[in-house]
Design a protein around this motif. Sequence first.
Motif, short mmCIF file in Angstrom:
data_model
loop_
_atom_site.label_atom_id
_atom_site.label_comp_id
_atom_site.label_asym_id
_atom_site.label_seq_id
_atom_site.Cartn_x
_atom_site.Cartn_y
_atom_site.Cartn_z
N ILE A 40 0.84 -1.21 0.00
CA ILE A 40 0.00 0.00 0.00
C ILE A 40 0.87 1.25 0.00
O ILE A 40 0.59 2.21 -0.73
N VAL A 43 2.14 1.78 -3.46
CA VAL A 43 1.10 2.32 -4.35
C VAL A 43 0.88 3.80 -4.03
O VAL A 43 0.74 4.62 -4.94
N ASP A 44 0.89 4.15 -2.76
CA ASP A 44 0.76 5.56 -2.37
C ASP A 44 1.89 6.40 -2.97
O ASP A 44 1.66 7.51 -3.46
N LYS A 47 1.25 6.85 -6.63
CA LYS A 47 0.19 7.85 -6.84
C LYS A 47 0.75 9.26 -6.67
O LYS A 47 0.46 10.15 -7.48
N TYR A 90 -5.08 -0.81 -5.49
CA TYR A 90 -5.45 -1.14 -4.12
C TYR A 90 -6.22 -2.46 -4.06
O TYR A 90 -6.31 -3.05 -3.01
N LYS A 91 -6.70 -2.91 -5.19
CA LYS A 91 -7.38 -4.21 -5.25
C LYS A 91 -6.38 -5.31 -5.57
O LYS A 91 -6.42 -6.37 -4.95
#
Length: 135
Positions: A40, A43-44, A47, A90-91
């Motif tokens: 996570i 991924v953050d 982003k 996120y999936k």
Amino acid sequence: MGAQDLIASTCKATPNVRLCVSTLRSNPKSAHADVGGLAILMVDATKAMATQTLQQIKTLKGSTPQLRKAIDACTFAYKMILEVDIPEAYKALPSNPNAHHCANGLKLFNSPATGLNQVVHDLSAVATSIIRMLL
């Protein structure tokens, strides 16, 4: 296993160990994260860099008319990254071809967005690797 050991062992299974380690260690939340938490955080980070890159691309639009077509393609690609790929990440984070597509359009020009684009691509690859460890 300590947080630093988990980061090191997780990052060893990614395509860019150095980027992975530096990105995760720079985030204080990684000290208490499991592998899912590290994914996570990655991924953050992707982003955040994609958002920064899109802003850089938008600043080029008015200043470089000869790049209009490439800039429009990059704007679309980064909107897809931020509106489709990141939410999907996120999936189960699919591979991210959009940053690569943008790079092809700008590679002939010396653009400040080119370096940021590569970081987004690399972060996406690292995040994908970590997510795959969870599947």
